[in-house]
Design a protein around this motif. Structure first.
Motif: not given
Length: 357
Positions: A60-65
Protein backbone atom coordinates in the motif's frame (compact mmCIF):
# COMPACT_ATOMS: atom_id res chain seq x y z
CA UNK A 1 9.62 7.18 30.94
CA UNK A 2 9.59 3.41 31.51
CA UNK A 3 11.13 0.99 29.04
CA UNK A 4 7.65 -0.21 28.07
CA UNK A 5 6.67 3.39 27.27
CA UNK A 6 9.82 3.87 25.24
CA UNK A 7 9.10 0.67 23.30
CA UNK A 8 5.55 1.81 22.51
CA UNK A 9 6.81 5.22 21.39
CA UNK A 10 9.38 3.55 19.13
CA UNK A 11 6.66 1.40 17.56
CA UNK A 12 4.51 4.46 16.84
CA UNK A 13 7.46 6.31 15.31
CA UNK A 14 8.38 3.34 13.11
CA UNK A 15 4.76 3.03 11.94
CA UNK A 16 4.50 6.71 10.98
CA UNK A 17 8.04 7.07 9.62
CA UNK A 18 7.24 6.03 5.99
CA UNK A 19 4.44 8.62 5.72
CA UNK A 20 6.63 11.26 7.35
CA UNK A 21 9.46 10.60 4.91
CA UNK A 22 7.18 10.78 1.88
CA UNK A 23 5.60 13.95 3.22
CA UNK A 24 9.00 15.59 3.71
CA UNK A 25 10.19 14.58 0.24
CA UNK A 26 6.97 15.90 -1.32
CA UNK A 27 7.26 19.21 0.53
CA UNK A 28 10.92 19.65 -0.40
CA UNK A 29 10.16 18.89 -4.06
CA UNK A 30 7.33 21.42 -4.15
CA UNK A 31 9.52 24.10 -2.58
CA UNK A 32 12.76 23.41 -4.46
CA UNK A 33 11.35 22.74 -7.91
CA UNK A 34 11.99 19.97 -10.46
CA UNK A 35 15.63 20.76 -11.17
CA UNK A 36 16.91 19.02 -8.03
CA UNK A 37 15.34 15.59 -8.73
CA UNK A 38 13.90 14.62 -5.36
CA UNK A 39 11.19 12.30 -6.76
CA UNK A 40 13.29 9.12 -6.45
CA UNK A 41 13.57 9.72 -2.70
CA UNK A 42 9.88 8.77 -2.37
CA UNK A 43 11.19 5.18 -2.42
CA UNK A 44 12.16 5.76 1.23
CA UNK A 45 8.49 5.23 2.14
CA UNK A 46 8.18 1.56 1.13
CA UNK A 47 11.79 0.96 2.23
CA UNK A 48 10.99 1.96 5.84
CA UNK A 49 7.57 0.27 5.68
CA UNK A 50 9.19 -3.12 5.14
CA UNK A 51 11.06 -2.84 8.45
CA UNK A 52 7.94 -3.14 10.63
CA UNK A 53 4.91 -3.41 8.36
CA UNK A 54 3.30 -6.47 6.86
CA UNK A 55 3.25 -7.30 3.16
CA UNK A 56 -0.04 -5.57 2.41
CA UNK A 57 0.98 -2.41 4.23
CA UNK A 58 4.30 -2.32 2.39
CA UNK A 59 2.50 -2.72 -0.93
CA UNK A 60 0.00 0.00 0.00
CA UNK A 61 2.76 2.45 0.90
CA UNK A 62 4.58 1.55 -2.33
CA UNK A 63 1.46 2.30 -4.39
CA UNK A 64 1.00 5.53 -2.46
CA UNK A 65 4.60 6.51 -3.25
CA UNK A 66 3.98 5.81 -6.97
CA UNK A 67 0.86 7.98 -6.94
CA UNK A 68 2.73 10.81 -5.21
CA UNK A 69 5.54 10.52 -7.74
CA UNK A 70 3.06 10.79 -10.64
CA UNK A 71 1.25 13.74 -9.07
CA UNK A 72 4.51 15.60 -8.40
CA UNK A 73 5.73 14.80 -11.92
CA UNK A 74 2.53 16.28 -13.32
CA UNK A 75 2.95 19.36 -11.13
CA UNK A 76 6.58 19.75 -12.26
CA UNK A 77 5.75 18.99 -15.91
CA UNK A 78 8.04 15.94 -15.83
CA UNK A 79 5.66 13.25 -17.11
CA UNK A 80 7.51 11.09 -19.65
CA UNK A 81 10.93 12.51 -18.78
CA UNK A 82 13.93 10.46 -17.71
CA UNK A 83 13.72 11.80 -14.18
CA UNK A 84 10.07 10.73 -13.78
CA UNK A 85 10.72 7.30 -15.29
CA UNK A 86 13.70 6.66 -13.01
CA UNK A 87 11.61 7.71 -10.02
CA UNK A 88 8.83 5.24 -10.89
CA UNK A 89 11.36 2.46 -11.51
CA UNK A 90 13.14 3.15 -8.20
CA UNK A 91 9.91 3.13 -6.23
CA UNK A 92 8.71 -0.07 -7.93
CA UNK A 93 12.04 -1.84 -7.32
CA UNK A 94 12.26 -0.79 -3.68
CA UNK A 95 8.63 -1.79 -3.09
CA UNK A 96 9.25 -5.24 -4.57
CA UNK A 97 12.35 -5.69 -2.40
CA UNK A 98 10.42 -4.43 0.62
CA UNK A 99 7.62 -6.93 0.04
CA UNK A 100 10.14 -9.79 -0.12
CA UNK A 101 11.83 -8.50 3.06
CA UNK A 102 8.46 -8.24 4.83
CA UNK A 103 7.60 -11.80 3.79
CA UNK A 104 10.89 -13.06 5.20
CA UNK A 105 10.43 -11.12 8.44
CA UNK A 106 6.89 -12.44 8.89
CA UNK A 107 8.17 -16.00 8.37
CA UNK A 108 10.83 -15.48 11.04
CA UNK A 109 8.23 -14.01 13.40
CA UNK A 110 6.05 -17.10 12.95
CA UNK A 111 9.05 -19.33 13.65
CA UNK A 112 9.85 -17.32 16.79
CA UNK A 113 6.22 -17.58 17.90
CA UNK A 114 6.43 -21.36 17.47
CA UNK A 115 9.64 -21.46 19.53
CA UNK A 116 7.96 -19.45 22.27
CA UNK A 117 4.97 -21.78 22.22
CA UNK A 118 7.23 -24.84 22.56
CA UNK A 119 9.17 -23.15 25.36
CA UNK A 120 5.97 -22.35 27.25
CA UNK A 121 4.85 -25.99 26.97
CA UNK A 122 8.30 -27.11 28.14
CA UNK A 123 8.06 -24.75 31.09
CA UNK A 124 4.68 -26.16 32.13
CA UNK A 125 6.11 -29.69 31.98
CA UNK A 126 9.47 -28.92 33.57
CA UNK A 127 8.39 -26.32 36.13
CA UNK A 128 4.97 -27.40 37.27
CA UNK A 129 2.93 -25.28 39.68
CA UNK A 130 3.52 -26.29 43.28
CA UNK A 131 0.49 -27.27 45.40
CA UNK A 132 -0.93 -24.35 47.36
CA UNK A 133 -1.37 -26.63 50.38
CA UNK A 134 0.90 -29.50 51.35
CA UNK A 135 0.61 -31.03 54.78
CA UNK A 136 0.89 -28.24 57.32
CA UNK A 137 2.39 -25.84 54.75
CA UNK A 138 1.06 -23.25 52.36
CA UNK A 139 3.24 -22.55 49.33
CA UNK A 140 3.63 -20.21 46.38
CA UNK A 141 6.16 -20.02 43.58
CA UNK A 142 7.34 -17.38 41.12
CA UNK A 143 9.56 -17.84 38.07
CA UNK A 144 10.82 -15.09 35.76
CA UNK A 145 13.25 -15.91 32.96
CA UNK A 146 15.88 -13.45 31.78
CA UNK A 147 15.34 -14.85 28.27
CA UNK A 148 12.21 -12.98 27.22
CA UNK A 149 11.94 -14.92 23.97
CA UNK A 150 11.96 -18.35 25.53
CA UNK A 151 10.36 -17.70 28.96
CA UNK A 152 12.47 -20.46 30.47
CA UNK A 153 16.00 -20.80 31.74
CA UNK A 154 18.23 -22.73 34.13
CA UNK A 155 16.59 -22.00 37.49
CA UNK A 156 14.50 -24.79 38.96
CA UNK A 157 12.11 -25.59 41.79
CA UNK A 158 9.90 -28.46 42.92
CA UNK A 159 7.79 -29.50 45.87
CA UNK A 160 6.95 -33.14 46.64
CA UNK A 161 4.87 -34.61 49.45
CA UNK A 162 6.44 -37.90 50.47
CA UNK A 163 6.05 -40.42 53.27
CA UNK A 164 8.40 -38.47 55.56
CA UNK A 165 6.94 -35.03 54.95
CA UNK A 166 7.14 -32.23 52.41
CA UNK A 167 10.37 -31.95 50.43
CA UNK A 168 11.35 -29.02 48.22
CA UNK A 169 14.27 -27.99 46.05
CA UNK A 170 15.29 -24.64 44.59
CA UNK A 171 18.36 -24.57 42.37
CA UNK A 172 20.32 -22.70 39.76
CA UNK A 173 22.12 -24.35 36.84
CA UNK A 174 25.44 -22.81 35.87
CA UNK A 175 25.12 -21.53 32.31
CA UNK A 176 22.28 -20.56 29.98
CA UNK A 177 20.35 -21.85 27.01
CA UNK A 178 19.10 -25.30 26.14
CA UNK A 179 21.97 -27.09 27.94
CA UNK A 180 20.96 -25.40 31.19
CA UNK A 181 17.33 -26.42 30.63
CA UNK A 182 18.38 -30.04 29.99
CA UNK A 183 20.44 -30.06 33.20
CA UNK A 184 17.50 -28.61 35.14
CA UNK A 185 15.32 -31.39 33.74
CA UNK A 186 17.85 -33.99 34.95
CA UNK A 187 17.85 -32.53 38.47
CA UNK A 188 14.08 -32.26 38.69
CA UNK A 189 13.51 -35.76 37.32
CA UNK A 190 15.90 -37.26 39.86
CA UNK A 191 14.44 -35.22 42.71
CA UNK A 192 10.82 -36.12 41.92
CA UNK A 193 11.68 -39.80 41.95
CA UNK A 194 14.03 -39.80 44.94
CA UNK A 195 11.84 -37.56 47.13
CA UNK A 196 9.16 -40.26 47.13
CA UNK A 197 11.49 -43.21 47.64
CA UNK A 198 14.36 -42.25 49.94
CA UNK A 199 14.00 -42.28 53.73
CA UNK A 200 16.02 -39.11 54.39
CA UNK A 201 17.15 -35.97 52.64
CA UNK A 202 20.80 -36.99 52.39
CA UNK A 203 19.86 -40.04 50.33
CA UNK A 204 17.82 -37.78 48.06
CA UNK A 205 20.83 -35.54 47.47
CA UNK A 206 23.02 -38.59 46.74
CA UNK A 207 20.60 -39.60 44.00
CA UNK A 208 20.83 -36.11 42.54
CA UNK A 209 24.64 -36.27 42.54
CA UNK A 210 24.65 -39.60 40.71
CA UNK A 211 22.23 -38.37 38.06
CA UNK A 212 24.20 -35.17 37.51
CA UNK A 213 27.59 -36.91 37.39
CA UNK A 214 26.33 -39.10 34.56
CA UNK A 215 25.34 -36.02 32.56
CA UNK A 216 27.65 -33.14 33.45
CA UNK A 217 31.17 -32.64 32.18
CA UNK A 218 33.88 -30.04 32.56
CA UNK A 219 33.06 -27.20 34.96
CA UNK A 220 29.26 -27.46 34.88
CA UNK A 221 27.48 -27.50 38.23
CA UNK A 222 24.20 -26.77 40.01
CA UNK A 223 23.76 -24.81 43.21
CA UNK A 224 20.72 -25.89 45.21
CA UNK A 225 18.94 -25.92 48.54
CA UNK A 226 16.96 -29.00 49.55
CA UNK A 227 14.50 -28.71 52.40
CA UNK A 228 12.34 -31.19 54.30
CA UNK A 229 9.51 -30.15 56.59
CA UNK A 230 7.72 -32.32 59.10
CA UNK A 231 4.72 -31.65 61.28
CA UNK A 232 6.94 -31.38 64.37
CA UNK A 233 7.85 -27.80 63.44
CA UNK A 234 11.37 -28.30 62.08
CA UNK A 235 12.88 -27.72 58.65
CA UNK A 236 15.94 -29.73 57.62
CA UNK A 237 18.11 -28.03 54.98
CA UNK A 238 20.94 -29.15 52.72
CA UNK A 239 22.74 -26.27 51.04
CA UNK A 240 24.94 -26.92 47.99
CA UNK A 241 26.64 -23.56 47.46
CA UNK A 242 23.30 -21.74 47.16
CA UNK A 243 22.12 -18.42 48.69
CA UNK A 244 20.82 -19.02 52.20
CA UNK A 245 17.01 -19.08 52.55
CA UNK A 246 15.33 -16.17 54.32
CA UNK A 247 13.32 -17.12 57.42
CA UNK A 248 10.61 -14.73 58.60
CA UNK A 249 9.28 -15.45 62.05
CA UNK A 250 5.67 -14.94 63.04
CA UNK A 251 6.82 -12.25 65.49
CA UNK A 252 8.40 -10.21 62.65
CA UNK A 253 12.05 -11.13 63.19
CA UNK A 254 14.14 -12.30 60.26
CA UNK A 255 17.16 -14.60 59.97
CA UNK A 256 19.18 -16.16 57.16
CA UNK A 257 19.32 -19.95 57.35
CA UNK A 258 23.08 -20.10 56.85
CA UNK A 259 24.65 -23.58 57.05
CA UNK A 260 27.34 -24.21 59.65
CA UNK A 261 29.70 -25.57 56.98
CA UNK A 262 29.54 -24.52 53.33
CA UNK A 263 29.56 -27.28 50.71
CA UNK A 264 30.34 -27.14 46.97
CA UNK A 265 27.56 -27.23 44.37
CA UNK A 266 26.10 -30.42 42.97
CA UNK A 267 27.95 -32.03 40.07
CA UNK A 268 31.52 -31.30 41.22
CA UNK A 269 32.86 -34.68 42.43
CA UNK A 270 36.42 -33.84 41.37
CA UNK A 271 36.74 -31.45 44.32
CA UNK A 272 36.62 -34.42 46.68
CA UNK A 273 34.82 -32.32 49.29
CA UNK A 274 32.20 -33.69 51.63
CA UNK A 275 28.59 -32.82 51.03
CA UNK A 276 26.65 -30.48 53.29
CA UNK A 277 25.66 -31.35 56.80
CA UNK A 278 21.93 -31.25 57.56
CA UNK A 279 21.03 -27.85 58.98
CA UNK A 280 17.87 -27.67 61.09
CA UNK A 281 15.69 -24.61 61.56
CA UNK A 282 12.65 -24.28 63.79
CA UNK A 283 9.54 -23.56 61.75
CA UNK A 284 6.50 -22.86 63.86
CA UNK A 285 2.99 -21.68 63.02
CA UNK A 286 3.03 -18.39 61.12
CA UNK A 287 6.72 -18.67 60.17
CA UNK A 288 7.76 -18.26 56.55
CA UNK A 289 10.77 -19.34 54.52
CA UNK A 290 11.74 -17.83 51.17
CA UNK A 291 13.98 -19.95 48.97
CA UNK A 292 15.34 -18.09 45.94
CA UNK A 293 18.05 -18.07 43.29
CA UNK A 294 20.89 -15.58 43.03
CA UNK A 295 19.03 -13.67 40.32
CA UNK A 296 17.15 -12.01 43.19
CA UNK A 297 20.00 -10.75 45.34
CA UNK A 298 22.28 -9.99 42.36
CA UNK A 299 19.72 -7.86 40.52
CA UNK A 300 21.08 -4.31 40.19
CA UNK A 301 19.37 -0.98 39.67
CA UNK A 302 20.67 1.66 37.25
CA UNK A 303 23.20 2.89 39.82
CA UNK A 304 24.57 -0.63 40.36
CA UNK A 305 22.96 -1.20 43.77
CA UNK A 306 21.95 -4.80 44.51
CA UNK A 307 18.35 -5.60 45.36
CA UNK A 308 17.97 -5.29 49.17
CA UNK A 309 15.99 -8.46 49.78
CA UNK A 310 16.22 -8.32 53.56
CA UNK A 311 14.94 -4.72 53.60
CA UNK A 312 12.03 -5.61 51.29
CA UNK A 313 10.98 -8.76 53.14
CA UNK A 314 8.05 -6.89 54.68
CA UNK A 315 6.32 -7.30 51.31
CA UNK A 316 5.78 -10.97 52.22
CA UNK A 317 3.37 -10.06 55.03
CA UNK A 318 0.30 -10.50 52.82
CA UNK A 319 -2.13 -13.18 54.07
CA UNK A 320 -2.06 -14.87 50.65
CA UNK A 321 1.39 -16.37 49.89
CA UNK A 322 0.89 -16.00 46.13
CA UNK A 323 -0.04 -12.33 46.46
CA UNK A 324 2.91 -11.76 48.78
CA UNK A 325 5.34 -13.34 46.34
CA UNK A 326 3.91 -11.35 43.43
CA UNK A 327 4.44 -8.11 45.37
CA UNK A 328 8.07 -9.05 45.91
CA UNK A 329 8.53 -9.95 42.24
CA UNK A 330 7.04 -6.66 41.04
CA UNK A 331 9.24 -4.77 43.48
CA UNK A 332 12.29 -6.58 42.12
CA UNK A 333 11.35 -5.71 38.52
CA UNK A 334 10.78 -2.10 39.56
CA UNK A 335 14.20 -2.01 41.24
CA UNK A 336 15.93 -3.18 38.06
CA UNK A 337 13.78 -0.90 35.84
CA UNK A 338 14.66 -2.92 32.76
CA UNK A 339 15.24 -6.49 31.57
CA UNK A 340 16.45 -8.93 34.22
CA UNK A 341 20.02 -10.08 33.65
CA UNK A 342 19.48 -13.47 35.26
CA UNK A 343 16.62 -15.89 35.82
CA UNK A 344 14.70 -15.49 39.06
CA UNK A 345 12.98 -18.31 40.93
CA UNK A 346 11.35 -17.87 44.34
CA UNK A 347 9.48 -20.39 46.46
CA UNK A 348 7.67 -19.25 49.60
CA UNK A 349 6.74 -21.71 52.35
CA UNK A 350 4.44 -20.70 55.16
CA UNK A 351 3.63 -22.81 58.22
CA UNK A 352 -0.09 -22.74 58.75
CA UNK A 353 -1.52 -21.11 61.83
CA UNK A 354 -4.63 -22.41 63.53
CA UNK A 355 -7.64 -21.48 61.40
CA UNK A 356 -5.68 -21.16 58.13
CA UNK A 357 -7.36 -22.65 55.08
Amino acid sequence: MSQAGVARLAQVLMATWPFLMMGVVSGVDLLAGPQYGFLSLLALGPAFASLVGRVRRTMFIGVLALMLSLLLAMYDNLIGTRQSTLSLMSITGVTAAGVLAAMGRQRRERELANVRSVAEVAQRVLLRPVPRHAGHLRAAVSYTSANADAHIGGDLYEMVTGPGGVRVIVGDVQGKGLEAVETAATVLGAFREAAHDEPDLLRVSERLEKSLNRRLSGEEFVTAVLAESTACGTLTLLNYGHPAPLVLRADGTMVLAEPDVHAPPLGMPDLGAQGPRPHRVTFGPGDQMLLYTDGVIEARDRSGRFYPLAERSFLLADDDPEAALEKLRLDLVSHVDGPLQDDVAMLLLRSRETGDH
